[in-house]
Scaffold this active site. Structure first.
Site, PDB file in Angstrom:
ATOM      1  N   ASP A  36       0.869  -1.159   0.000  1.00  0.00           N
ATOM      2  CA  ASP A  36       0.000   0.000   0.000  1.00  0.00           C
ATOM      3  C   ASP A  36       0.916   1.223   0.000  1.00  0.00           C
ATOM      4  OD1 ASP A  36      -2.328   1.703   0.499  1.00  0.00           O
ATOM      5  OD2 ASP A  36      -1.550   1.841   2.543  1.00  0.00           O
ATOM      6  N   ASP A  38      -0.273   5.108   0.740  1.00  0.00           N
ATOM      7  CA  ASP A  38      -0.603   6.119   1.746  1.00  0.00           C
ATOM      8  C   ASP A  38      -0.519   5.550   3.157  1.00  0.00           C
ATOM      9  OD1 ASP A  38      -1.075   7.869  -0.321  1.00  0.00           O
ATOM     10  OD2 ASP A  38      -3.247   7.637  -0.282  1.00  0.00           O
TER      11      ASP A  38
END
Length: 242
Positions: A36, A38
């Site tokens: 991922d 963010d």
């Protein structure tokens, strides 16, 4: 008896696949690792930073918290947040120039080590491709290893929505990307690393999930992660065992 045999079967299988020792072993022998972006690879939530830059930070930050905690579908949260922000192409470009995303400490070293071990690295994000590509370039990750949402703009640069056909635009999208990667490249062992609910739900089809709390701790994710780390140094240390 049939009910007792079949009802818990999926849970048992999932639990067996995500014990701490097995997760660590799967990480060591992974063919591909998906991150991922963010609050994992970078310190910030890109959409929150964009919202602040456009003057609507507080409203959007609260919606991000709900989306990452799993209390609202991702697509609904993304649609509503972008309808508040309504950023122009110029604003997005200026954000990247004036406030470039900040890498989480240790991620550069971890990605470099994965590359040295010939483990493929992918970025799978519910954020925006224009920002994620900037991050990928910093980490020497090929742009064709980036899966993220695409903002759309009218010819005059005004906001025109986002590409809803991208798998990352909806809940379950990261899992769809991982399934596609396994089919396309023939990977058998793929590990997902992230901080949010949309990362956790990507396992399965990911072989294992590693929760990351180095920037923000999401209780629902921490509770359901067999291996939860707060620094990338913990993952680097595990790779030393190879």
């Amino acid at each position: 008896m049939l009910k007792l045999l079949f009802v818990p079967y999926r849970r048992c299988t999932r639990r067996m696949m995500t014990t701490l020792s097995q997760t660590k072993e799967l990480f060591r022998r992974a063919e591909a690792v998906c991150f991922d972006v963010d609050s994992t690879v970078i310190k910030e939530e890109g959409i929150d930073e964009l919202a602040k830059f456009c003057g609507v930070g507080d409203a959007v930050t609260e919606m991000t918290r709900k989306a990452m905690g799993g209390s609202m579908t991702f697509k609904k949260a993304l649609t509503e947040r972008l309808s508040i922000i309504r950023c122009s192409r110029e604003q997005v470009n200026k954000l990247i120039t004036d406030h470039p995303p900040q890498l989480t400490p240790g991620v550069r070293e971890l990605v470099d080590r994965l590359h040295e071990l010939n483990i493929k690295v992918f970025l799978i994000s519910g954020g925006f491709r224009c920002i994620v590509e900037h991050v990928a370039t910093q980490l020497n990750i090929p742009l064709n290893h980036v899966y993220a949402n695409r903002l759309k703009f009218y010819f005059n640069g005004e906001y025109a929505g986002f590409d809803e056909s991208q798998p990352t635009a909806e809940s379950g999208g990261k899992g769809k990307v991982i399934s596609m990667l396994k089919e396309q490249y023939g990977y058998e062992t793929v590990v997902m690393i992230g901080d949010g609910a949309t990362d956790l739900e990507a396992c399965p089809p990911a072989s294992a999930f590693i929760g990351f709390g180095g920037n923000v701790v999401r209780p629902q994710v921490k509770e359901r992660s067999s291996w939860y780390v707060t620094s990338f140094g913990e993952l680097l240390k595990e790779l030393e065992k190879i």
